[in-house]
Design a protein around this motif. Sequence first.
Motif, PDB file in Angstrom:
ATOM      1  N   ALA A  97      28.814  84.178 -53.587  1.00  0.00           N
ATOM      2  CA  ALA A  97      28.567  84.721 -54.932  1.00  0.00           C
ATOM      3  C   ALA A  97      27.260  85.504 -54.967  1.00  0.00           C
ATOM      4  O   ALA A  97      27.192  86.595 -55.552  1.00  0.00           O
ATOM      5  CB  ALA A  97      28.543  83.591 -55.956  1.00  0.00           C
ATOM      6  N   TRP A  98      26.229  84.967 -54.343  1.00  0.00           N
ATOM      7  CA  TRP A  98      24.938  85.663 -54.292  1.00  0.00           C
ATOM      8  C   TRP A  98      25.081  86.989 -53.553  1.00  0.00           C
ATOM      9  O   TRP A  98      24.580  88.024 -54.002  1.00  0.00           O
ATOM     10  CB  TRP A  98      23.893  84.790 -53.607  1.00  0.00           C
ATOM     11  N   CYS A 100      27.749  88.823 -53.123  1.00  0.00           N
ATOM     12  CA  CYS A 100      28.527  89.783 -53.922  1.00  0.00           C
ATOM     13  C   CYS A 100      27.678  90.393 -55.032  1.00  0.00           C
ATOM     14  O   CYS A 100      27.820  91.565 -55.359  1.00  0.00           O
ATOM     15  CB  CYS A 100      29.749  89.103 -54.525  1.00  0.00           C
ATOM     16  N   ALA A 101      26.787  89.592 -55.598  1.00  0.00           N
ATOM     17  CA  ALA A 101      25.953  90.080 -56.692  1.00  0.00           C
ATOM     18  C   ALA A 101      24.816  90.979 -56.199  1.00  0.00           C
ATOM     19  O   ALA A 101      24.424  91.920 -56.881  1.00  0.00           O
ATOM     20  CB  ALA A 101      25.379  88.906 -57.476  1.00  0.00           C
ATOM     21  N   LYS A 102      24.285  90.714 -55.010  1.00  0.00           N
ATOM     22  CA  LYS A 102      23.093  91.412 -54.534  1.00  0.00           C
ATOM     23  C   LYS A 102      23.359  92.548 -53.556  1.00  0.00           C
ATOM     24  O   LYS A 102      22.564  93.460 -53.439  1.00  0.00           O
ATOM     25  CB  LYS A 102      22.132  90.416 -53.860  1.00  0.00           C
ATOM     26  N   HIS A 108      28.305  95.449 -47.996  1.00  0.00           N
ATOM     27  CA  HIS A 108      29.399  94.479 -48.108  1.00  0.00           C
ATOM     28  C   HIS A 108      30.560  94.885 -47.206  1.00  0.00           C
ATOM     29  O   HIS A 108      31.123  94.056 -46.489  1.00  0.00           O
ATOM     30  CB  HIS A 108      29.865  94.375 -49.563  1.00  0.00           C
TER      31      HIS A 108
END
Length: 123
Positions: A97-98, A100-102, A108
């Motif tokens: 999750a981190w 994907c957010a950062k 990615h």
Amino acid sequence: MAHFSENGWHTSQEYALRLTRSRLVCPKCSYTTRSCYDTRTLDSRWRHLDIGTHQTWLSCQLRRLRCPTHGVITEAVPFARPVGESRFTRDFEHLVAWACAKMDKTTHDKTAQSRLAYGRNDL
């Protein structure tokens, strides 16, 4: 267990865990009991954070309890969501999750492609 890809050897480590707490916890309502209904015959497995290039898996033989509200249900574990909801540890889910957010899309995509190139498409 070792896997060979065109880029080299990659291994997978599995660690067998044993829950030592005496009270079983219902994952849905936090009901606790000392009484064990039975023990599952198959181990539950969770994907954990990698150690270097090694995939890490945790396995554990879970007990079942009889909850007055939910009936017979598999006990909760402290490091993952209830069995059947996720096969990843909370640490692994938080890292994904981190990331994907950062991460930007290019980084990615490169990370995902390198995992697939190493034959690690289980994520």
